[in-house]
Design a protein around this motif. Structure first.
Motif, PDB file in Angstrom:
ATOM      1  N   VAL A   1      88.453  31.479  36.802  1.00 20.18           N
ATOM      2  CA  VAL A   1      88.165  32.554  37.724  1.00 20.18           C
ATOM      3  C   VAL A   1      89.333  33.317  37.578  1.00 20.18           C
ATOM      4  O   VAL A   1      90.595  33.164  38.074  1.00 20.18           O
ATOM      5  N   GLU A   2      89.464  34.355  36.331  1.00 22.73           N
ATOM      6  CA  GLU A   2      90.695  35.169  36.072  1.00 22.73           C
ATOM      7  C   GLU A   2      90.273  36.612  35.641  1.00 22.73           C
ATOM      8  O   GLU A   2      89.215  36.974  35.005  1.00 22.73           O
ATOM      9  N   GLN A   3      91.252  37.509  36.107  1.00 20.79           N
ATOM     10  CA  GLN A   3      90.977  38.790  35.942  1.00 20.79           C
ATOM     11  C   GLN A   3      90.841  39.098  34.549  1.00 20.79           C
ATOM     12  O   GLN A   3      91.517  38.579  33.642  1.00 20.79           O
ATOM     13  N   HIS A   4      89.797  40.120  34.196  1.00 25.81           N
ATOM     14  CA  HIS A   4      89.501  40.473  32.643  1.00 25.81           C
ATOM     15  C   HIS A   4      89.479  42.201  32.621  1.00 25.81           C
ATOM     16  O   HIS A   4      88.455  42.554  32.255  1.00 25.81           O
ATOM     17  N   GLY A   5      90.415  42.775  33.477  1.00 28.11           N
ATOM     18  CA  GLY A   5      90.302  44.131  33.274  1.00 28.11           C
ATOM     19  C   GLY A   5      89.257  44.755  34.236  1.00 28.11           C
ATOM     20  O   GLY A   5      88.543  43.704  34.895  1.00 28.11           O
TER      21      GLY A   5
ATOM     22  N   LEU B   1      84.480  35.810  36.134  1.00 29.10           N
ATOM     23  CA  LEU B   1      83.984  34.614  35.699  1.00 29.10           C
ATOM     24  C   LEU B   1      83.899  34.761  34.135  1.00 29.10           C
ATOM     25  O   LEU B   1      83.358  33.863  33.538  1.00 29.10           O
ATOM     26  N   THR B   2      84.444  35.632  33.548  1.00 26.96           N
ATOM     27  CA  THR B   2      84.365  35.611  31.906  1.00 26.96           C
ATOM     28  C   THR B   2      84.256  34.574  31.135  1.00 26.96           C
ATOM     29  O   THR B   2      83.585  34.037  30.512  1.00 26.96           O
ATOM     30  N   ASP B   3      85.594  33.952  31.547  1.00 25.42           N
ATOM     31  CA  ASP B   3      85.874  32.747  30.384  1.00 25.42           C
ATOM     32  C   ASP B   3      84.786  31.650  30.703  1.00 25.42           C
ATOM     33  O   ASP B   3      84.381  30.850  29.679  1.00 25.42           O
ATOM     34  N   THR B   4      84.487  31.457  31.925  1.00 25.20           N
ATOM     35  CA  THR B   4      83.604  30.421  32.404  1.00 25.20           C
ATOM     36  C   THR B   4      81.873  30.686  31.628  1.00 25.20           C
ATOM     37  O   THR B   4      81.399  29.926  31.006  1.00 25.20           O
TER      38      THR B   4
ATOM     39  N   ASN C   1      86.542  24.835  25.568  1.00 24.63           N
ATOM     40  CA  ASN C   1      87.429  25.503  26.517  1.00 24.63           C
ATOM     41  C   ASN C   1      87.545  27.143  26.229  1.00 24.63           C
ATOM     42  O   ASN C   1      87.499  27.354  25.117  1.00 24.63           O
ATOM     43  N   GLY C   2      87.286  27.766  27.595  1.00 22.74           N
ATOM     44  CA  GLY C   2      87.176  29.373  27.245  1.00 22.74           C
ATOM     45  C   GLY C   2      88.443  29.937  27.641  1.00 22.74           C
ATOM     46  O   GLY C   2      88.528  31.222  27.576  1.00 22.74           O
ATOM     47  N   HIS C   3      89.805  29.103  28.120  1.00 23.47           N
ATOM     48  CA  HIS C   3      90.818  29.831  28.500  1.00 23.47           C
ATOM     49  C   HIS C   3      92.042  29.018  28.059  1.00 23.47           C
ATOM     50  O   HIS C   3      92.081  27.850  28.235  1.00 23.47           O
TER      51      HIS C   3
ATOM     52  N   TYR D   1      93.389  36.636  22.826  1.00 21.52           N
ATOM     53  CA  TYR D   1      92.338  37.426  23.075  1.00 21.52           C
ATOM     54  C   TYR D   1      91.709  37.558  24.476  1.00 21.52           C
ATOM     55  O   TYR D   1      91.311  36.475  25.069  1.00 21.52           O
ATOM     56  N   HIS D   2      92.167  38.784  25.157  1.00 27.22           N
ATOM     57  CA  HIS D   2      91.751  38.763  26.572  1.00 27.22           C
ATOM     58  C   HIS D   2      91.169  40.171  27.086  1.00 27.22           C
ATOM     59  O   HIS D   2      92.068  41.062  26.968  1.00 27.22           O
ATOM     60  N   ALA D   3      89.930  40.037  27.479  1.00 26.69           N
ATOM     61  CA  ALA D   3      89.296  41.361  27.785  1.00 26.69           C
ATOM     62  C   ALA D   3      89.319  42.354  26.820  1.00 26.69           C
ATOM     63  O   ALA D   3      89.265  43.471  27.129  1.00 26.69           O
TER      64      ALA D   3
ATOM     65  N   VAL E   1      86.874  41.040  21.301  1.00 24.39           N
ATOM     66  CA  VAL E   1      86.239  39.734  21.134  1.00 24.39           C
ATOM     67  C   VAL E   1      85.608  39.342  22.192  1.00 24.39           C
ATOM     68  O   VAL E   1      84.425  39.015  22.156  1.00 24.39           O
ATOM     69  N   GLU E   2      86.239  39.234  23.551  1.00 26.85           N
ATOM     70  CA  GLU E   2      85.726  38.798  24.613  1.00 26.85           C
ATOM     71  C   GLU E   2      84.530  39.683  25.153  1.00 26.85           C
ATOM     72  O   GLU E   2      83.500  39.249  25.687  1.00 26.85           O
ATOM     73  N   THR E   3      84.802  41.003  25.081  1.00 25.01           N
ATOM     74  CA  THR E   3      83.734  41.744  25.512  1.00 25.01           C
ATOM     75  C   THR E   3      82.472  41.672  24.635  1.00 25.01           C
ATOM     76  O   THR E   3      81.375  41.807  25.245  1.00 25.01           O
TER      77      THR E   3
HETATM   78 ZN   LIG Z   1      89.084  35.331  28.746  1.00 24.44          ZN
END
Ligand SMILES: [Zn+2]
Length: 245
Positions: A29-33, A39-42, A109-111, A158-160, A163-165
């Motif tokens: 449960v982490e900020q993604h912009g 909940l992006t990583d989950t 794992n997503g994070h 790779y964060h927000a 790739v992730e988007t």
């Molecule tokens: Zn992420």
């Protein structure tokens, strides 16, 4: 595949009696912009885990939605588990699986911050007799280079970004606000990775890189490649542990 979120105990027992494997997504449960949900990583890990479980005809466990996101706590909404807690959660889940006869556990794992606690849990579980393959989107840096147009903000970071988007557009487009997607290429302090550091001390928006070129098609390609590589590694791991199925 048996989705444990929808299965009865009888179904799980039948699968375990056949010597089934289990797949567990671990997210955060982490900020993604401003353009992606907390909940992006989950969501991403659960999406990959579902396909890996399908490929292995395995138990798909409900995901661990929280992770160790300590270095993003400078952004509101990030709610983190300590590494000790996360390690204990994965160990407890593994013990429960081992008790009913599940033959092995794959974690998806997503994070990034979850890597070490999961690896340590895997070691404990291996000693108890449950083989664990802990996957972190294998070869993502290769696949990102093949599929994406923008440069990553940092090595293997790779964060927000695109790739992730893209992966979110493929899995949960209704939660993505592309009109709020904006690039940021922060300057990493030279001691990044060498000292505990809150990302908010050098990153304003929460984005690392450029999410604007993201598309669902790119996300689908990334997910397909990650799943293929995960299944290739799973086959090697199964052979090493003489797991049939
Ligand atoms: Zn992420």
């Amino acid at each position: 595949m048996l989705d444990v979120a929808k299965a009865s105990w009888v179904q799980v027992k039948d699968a375990a009696d056949r010597g089934v494997l289990a797949v567990l997504a671990v997210g955060a449960v982490e900020q993604h912009g401003a353009h992606l949900p907390l909940l992006t990583d989950t969501v991403l890990a659960a999406g990959v885990a579902r396909r890996v479980a399908q490929g292995l005809d395995a138990l798909l466990l409900p995901p661990v939605a929280y992770g160790d996101a300590w270095n993003n706590e400078g952004f509101a909404g990030t709610i983190s588990l300590s590494p000790t807690t996360l390690r204990a959660v994965v160990e407890d889940i593994g013990r429960g699986l081992h008790r009913i006869g599940v033959k092995g556990l794959l974690t998806v794992n997503g994070h990034f911050g979850n890597r070490e606690p999961i690896a340590l849990a895997a070691r404990t579980l291996a000693e108890l007799g449950l083989p664990v393959l802990h996957l972190d989107y294998p070869k993502l840096e290769v696949f990102a280079g093949e599929v994406c147009d923008s440069a990553p903000a940092g090595n293997h970071f790779y964060h927000a970004d695109e790739v992730e988007t893209s992966m979110m557009l493929a899995l949960a487009a209704e939660t993505v606000a592309m009109d709020k997607a904006a690039p940021e290429y922060p300057a990493f302090p030279e001691t990044f990775g060498l000292e505990p550091m809150q990302l908010s001390t050098f990153n304003r928006s929460g984005v690392f890189g450029d999410p604007r070129p993201a598309t669902a098609e790119k996300g689908e390609a990334l997910i397909r490649k990650i799943v293929e590589e995960s299944l290739r590694l799973a086959a090697i791991w199964k052979t090493r542990h003489s797991i049939g199925l």
